[in-house]
Design an enzyme around this catalytic site. Structure first.
Site, mmCIF file in Angstrom:
data_model
loop_
_atom_site.group_PDB
_atom_site.id
_atom_site.type_symbol
_atom_site.label_atom_id
_atom_site.label_comp_id
_atom_site.label_asym_id
_atom_site.label_seq_id
_atom_site.Cartn_x
_atom_site.Cartn_y
_atom_site.Cartn_z
ATOM 1 N N GLY A 120 25.718 46.696 103.988
ATOM 2 C CA GLY A 120 25.974 45.539 103.133
ATOM 3 C C GLY A 120 27.399 45.536 102.616
ATOM 4 N N ARG A 174 30.868 42.248 101.804
ATOM 5 C CA ARG A 174 31.396 41.586 100.604
ATOM 6 C C ARG A 174 30.878 42.303 99.353
ATOM 7 N NH1 ARG A 174 27.045 36.682 100.929
ATOM 8 N NH2 ARG A 174 25.463 37.742 99.682
ATOM 9 N N ASP A 197 20.766 45.155 110.777
ATOM 10 C CA ASP A 197 19.785 44.744 109.776
ATOM 11 C C ASP A 197 19.051 46.001 109.321
ATOM 12 O OD1 ASP A 197 17.596 43.883 108.351
ATOM 13 O OD2 ASP A 197 17.077 42.263 109.741
ATOM 14 N N SER A 217 19.909 50.518 90.442
ATOM 15 C CA SER A 217 20.258 49.563 89.393
ATOM 16 C C SER A 217 19.637 50.055 88.087
ATOM 17 C CB SER A 217 19.703 48.174 89.717
ATOM 18 O OG SER A 217 19.770 47.339 88.568
ATOM 19 N N TYR A 238 12.501 43.467 92.322
ATOM 20 C CA TYR A 238 13.798 44.156 92.349
ATOM 21 C C TYR A 238 13.747 45.477 91.578
ATOM 22 C CZ TYR A 238 18.912 44.621 91.888
ATOM 23 O OH TYR A 238 20.204 45.077 91.931
ATOM 24 N N ALA A 246 11.157 47.309 90.885
ATOM 25 C CA ALA A 246 10.310 48.273 91.607
ATOM 26 C C ALA A 246 11.080 48.867 92.783
ATOM 27 C CB ALA A 246 9.031 47.597 92.095
HETATM 28 N N1 LIG Z 1 25.938 42.642 91.136
HETATM 29 C C1 LIG Z 1 25.355 43.387 90.211
HETATM 30 O O1 LIG Z 1 25.478 43.138 89.013
HETATM 31 C C2 LIG Z 1 24.520 44.574 90.620
HETATM 32 C C3 LIG Z 1 23.935 45.361 89.616
HETATM 33 C C4 LIG Z 1 23.175 46.462 89.965
HETATM 34 C C5 LIG Z 1 23.005 46.788 91.306
HETATM 35 N N2 LIG Z 1 23.562 46.014 92.267
HETATM 36 C C6 LIG Z 1 23.339 46.395 93.668
HETATM 37 O O2 LIG Z 1 24.577 46.551 94.350
HETATM 38 C C7 LIG Z 1 24.402 46.284 95.731
HETATM 39 C C8 LIG Z 1 25.424 45.256 96.204
HETATM 40 O O3 LIG Z 1 25.209 44.055 95.494
HETATM 41 P P1 LIG Z 1 26.276 42.854 95.406
HETATM 42 O O4 LIG Z 1 26.216 42.333 94.048
HETATM 43 O O5 LIG Z 1 27.574 43.297 95.967
HETATM 44 O O6 LIG Z 1 25.539 41.780 96.376
HETATM 45 P P2 LIG Z 1 26.117 40.906 97.606
HETATM 46 O O7 LIG Z 1 25.048 39.919 97.911
HETATM 47 O O8 LIG Z 1 27.484 40.414 97.317
HETATM 48 O O9 LIG Z 1 26.209 41.971 98.780
HETATM 49 C C9 LIG Z 1 25.080 42.460 99.452
HETATM 50 C C10 LIG Z 1 25.404 42.602 100.924
HETATM 51 O O10 LIG Z 1 24.235 43.097 101.597
HETATM 52 C C11 LIG Z 1 24.082 42.422 102.823
HETATM 53 N N3 LIG Z 1 22.691 42.444 103.295
HETATM 54 C C12 LIG Z 1 21.629 41.738 102.812
HETATM 55 N N4 LIG Z 1 20.534 41.995 103.539
HETATM 56 C C13 LIG Z 1 20.883 42.887 104.499
HETATM 57 C C14 LIG Z 1 20.179 43.531 105.545
HETATM 58 N N5 LIG Z 1 18.873 43.316 105.756
HETATM 59 N N6 LIG Z 1 20.861 44.396 106.347
HETATM 60 C C15 LIG Z 1 22.185 44.617 106.140
HETATM 61 N N7 LIG Z 1 22.893 44.039 105.161
HETATM 62 C C16 LIG Z 1 22.254 43.185 104.350
HETATM 63 C C17 LIG Z 1 24.553 41.011 102.504
HETATM 64 O O11 LIG Z 1 24.870 40.299 103.687
HETATM 65 C C18 LIG Z 1 25.766 41.292 101.608
HETATM 66 O O12 LIG Z 1 26.947 41.421 102.383
HETATM 67 C C19 LIG Z 1 22.950 45.824 95.886
HETATM 68 O O13 LIG Z 1 22.145 46.922 96.292
HETATM 69 C C20 LIG Z 1 22.593 45.390 94.486
HETATM 70 O O14 LIG Z 1 21.200 45.451 94.266
HETATM 71 C C21 LIG Z 1 24.312 44.903 91.956
#
Ligand SMILES: NC(=O)c1ccc[n+]([C@@H]2O[C@H](COP(=O)([O-])OP(=O)(O)OC[C@H]3O[C@@H](n4cnc5c(N)ncnc54)[C@H](O)[C@@H]3O)[C@@H](O)[C@H]2O)c1
Lengths: 245, 82
Positions: A10, A13, A61, A140, A153, A155
Site C-alpha cells: 500500500g 500513496r 493484492d 491503529s 476496522y 477489530a
Molecule cells: N490516516 C490515518 O489517520 C491512519 C491512522 C491510523 C492508521 N492508519 C493506517 O495506515 C495505513 C495507511 O493508511 P493511509 O491513511 O495512508 O491510507 P491510503 O488510502 O492513503 O493508503 C492505503 C494504500 O493501500 C492500498 N491498498 C488498499 N487495498 C489494497 C490491497 N488489497 N492490496 C494492496 N494495496 C492495497 C491503497 O491502494 C493505498 O495506496 C493503513 O493501514 C491505515 O489503516 C492510518
C-alpha cells in the site's frame, strides 16, 4: 539502511509513500506493492530519481496469496532478498455496528488483517532462510481503544497487534523481528476533509494538541525497521500525541 | 517424475544439511531431525516446505511420520513413485 531492500505494501500513496521515501532517504532499495499499479510505479520511479536507490513498483493484492507470491518471486529475482517488510495496506468502511453490512466487515478484515498474514507468511520464508529481517505492521490506536463507527476496522487493527506478537515469538529464534506502530489521528486526505469543528473536537482529545503527520509515523517505522531496534520485538508503539497511555 | 530411492535420499540429505546447518557426516539414515540433529518446530516446518518444493508434492500439516531421514525418504519415495 544502505544496501537493504524494503517492501512497503500500500505504498503508492499516503502514509506508505512517506515510509517508502524515508527508507529510501536512509539508503534502502524500495519495492512498493499496491493494487494501484500505475501509482505504485509512479511513486517508485519518483523515489528512484530523488534518492538514487533501486526501486520497483508492482501490482499486488495483499488479500490474494497467488498475487503476493508472484510479486515476491519478481522481487527476489530482481533484488536478491528482502530485509524489511512494512505491512501498511489498509482501508476503512465505517458505520455503526448494527447497520454494518457483512461485505464491509469482510472487506476490511480481509485487507487489514488477512493481508498482513498473507504478506508475512510469504516474506517470512525469505527472511527466516536469511536468518535476519524486520517486519513492521501498521495498526491503529483504534485497535487499542475502540472507536464508535469502526467495529470492523478496530477489530482488524486489534488483530494486527495480536498477529504481531505471535509472529514475533515464532520468528525470534531466527533473528527476525516483528513490531507494530499504532498511529492516532494523522493528517492525510481523509482527515483534511474534516470540518473545523470536528478537527477541534479531535484535537481536544490529543494531549500534544495537534494531529500527527505521515512523517511522524514514518520516523517510528524506520527506527523499528533498522538495526537500532535490534533488541525490540513484539511491541506496538503508539504514535498518537499521547491519546493512549 | 520418477526418481530412485538413492536420488531422493541424496536430496533429502542436502536439504537437511542446508536447513539444519549440520555437516554431512552428522546425518545418518536413522538420524531423527529433532532428537539427533537439533531441529526445532520452525525448522521442521521449513524442512517440510523445502521437501514440498523440491519434490513438488504436498505433505499434510499433521504428518507425524517424518521423524527421521529414512522416514522422510520413504514417505517421499512413496509419493513420488506412487
Ligand atoms: N490516516 C490515518 O489517520 C491512519 C491512522 C491510523 C492508521 N492508519 C493506517 O495506515 C495505513 C495507511 O493508511 P493511509 O491513511 O495512508 O491510507 P491510503 O488510502 O492513503 O493508503 C492505503 C494504500 O493501500 C492500498 N491498498 C488498499 N487495498 C489494497 C490491497 N488489497 N492490496 C494492496 N494495496 C492495497 C491503497 O491502494 C493505498 O495506496 C493503513 O493501514 C491505515 O489503516 C492510518
Amino acid at each position: 539502511m544502505r544496501g537493504k531492500t524494503a517492501v512497503i505494501t500500500g505504498g503508492a500513496r499516503g502514509i506508505g509513500e512517506s515510509i517508502a521515501k524515508l527508507l529510501a532517504k536512509m539508503g534502502a532499495n524500495i519495492i512498493i506493492w499496491d493494487v494501484l499499479e500505475d501509482q505504485a510505479r509512479a511513486t517508485a520511479d519518483a523515489i528512484a530519481r530523488n534518492h538514487g536507490v533501486k526501486t520497483l513498483g508492482a501490482a499486488a493484492d495483499v488479500t490474494r496469496e497467488a498475487s503476493v507470491e508472484a510479486a515476491l518471486d519478481a522481487a527476489v529475482k530482481e533484488f536478491g532478498g528482502i530485509d524489511i517488510l512494512v505491512n501498511n495496506a489498509g482501508v476503512t468502511r465505517d458505520g455503526l455496528l448494527i447497520r454494518m453490512k457483512e461485505e464491509d466487515w469482510d472487506l476490511v478484515l480481509s485487507i487489514n488483517l488477512k493481508g498482513v498474514w498473507i504478506c508475512t507468511k510469504a516474506v517470512a520464508r525469505v527472511m527466516l532462510k536469511a536468518r535476519k529481517g524486520s517486519i513492521v505492521n501498521i495498526a491503529s490506536v483504534v485497535g487499542v481503544m475502540g472507536n464508535a463507527g469502526q467495529a470492523n476496522y478496530s477489530a482488524s487493527k486489534a488483530g494486527v497487534i495480536g498477529l504481531t506478537k505471535t509472529s514475533a515469538r515464532e520468528f525470534a529464534a531466527r533473528g527476525v523481528r516483528v513490531n507494530a506502530v499504532a498511529p492516532g489521528f494523522i493528517r492525510t486526505a481523509m482527515t483534511d476533509k474534516l470540518s473545523d469543528e470536528q478537527r477541534g473536537r479531535l484535537q481536544s482529545m490529543i494531549p500534544l494538541g495537534e494531529l500527527g503527520t505521515p512523517d511522524d509515523v514514518a520516523d517510528a517505522v524506520a527506527f523499528l525497521a533498522s538495526d537500532r531496534a535490534r533488541y525490540i520485538t513484539g511491541q506496538t508503539i503508539n504514535i498518537d500525541g499521547g491519546m493512549v497511555m | 517424475m520418477s526418481m530412485s530411492r538413492d536420488e531422493i535420499k541424496e536430496k533429502v540429505i542436502d536439504i537437511t544439511c542446508d536447513q539444519l546447518k549440520v555437516s554431512r557426516d552428522q546425518v545418518k539414515n536413522e538420524s531423527a531431525f529433532v532428537e539427533d540433529l537439533g531441529a526445532d518446530s520452525l525448522d521442521i516446518a521449513e524442512l517440510v516446505m523445502e521437501f514440498e518444493d523440491e519434490f513438488d508434492l504436498e505433505i499434510p500439516e499433521n504428518e507425524q511420520g517424518i521423524r527421521t531421514v529414512n522416514a522422510a525418504v520413504d514417505f517421499i519415495y512413496g509419493k513420488v513413485n506412487g
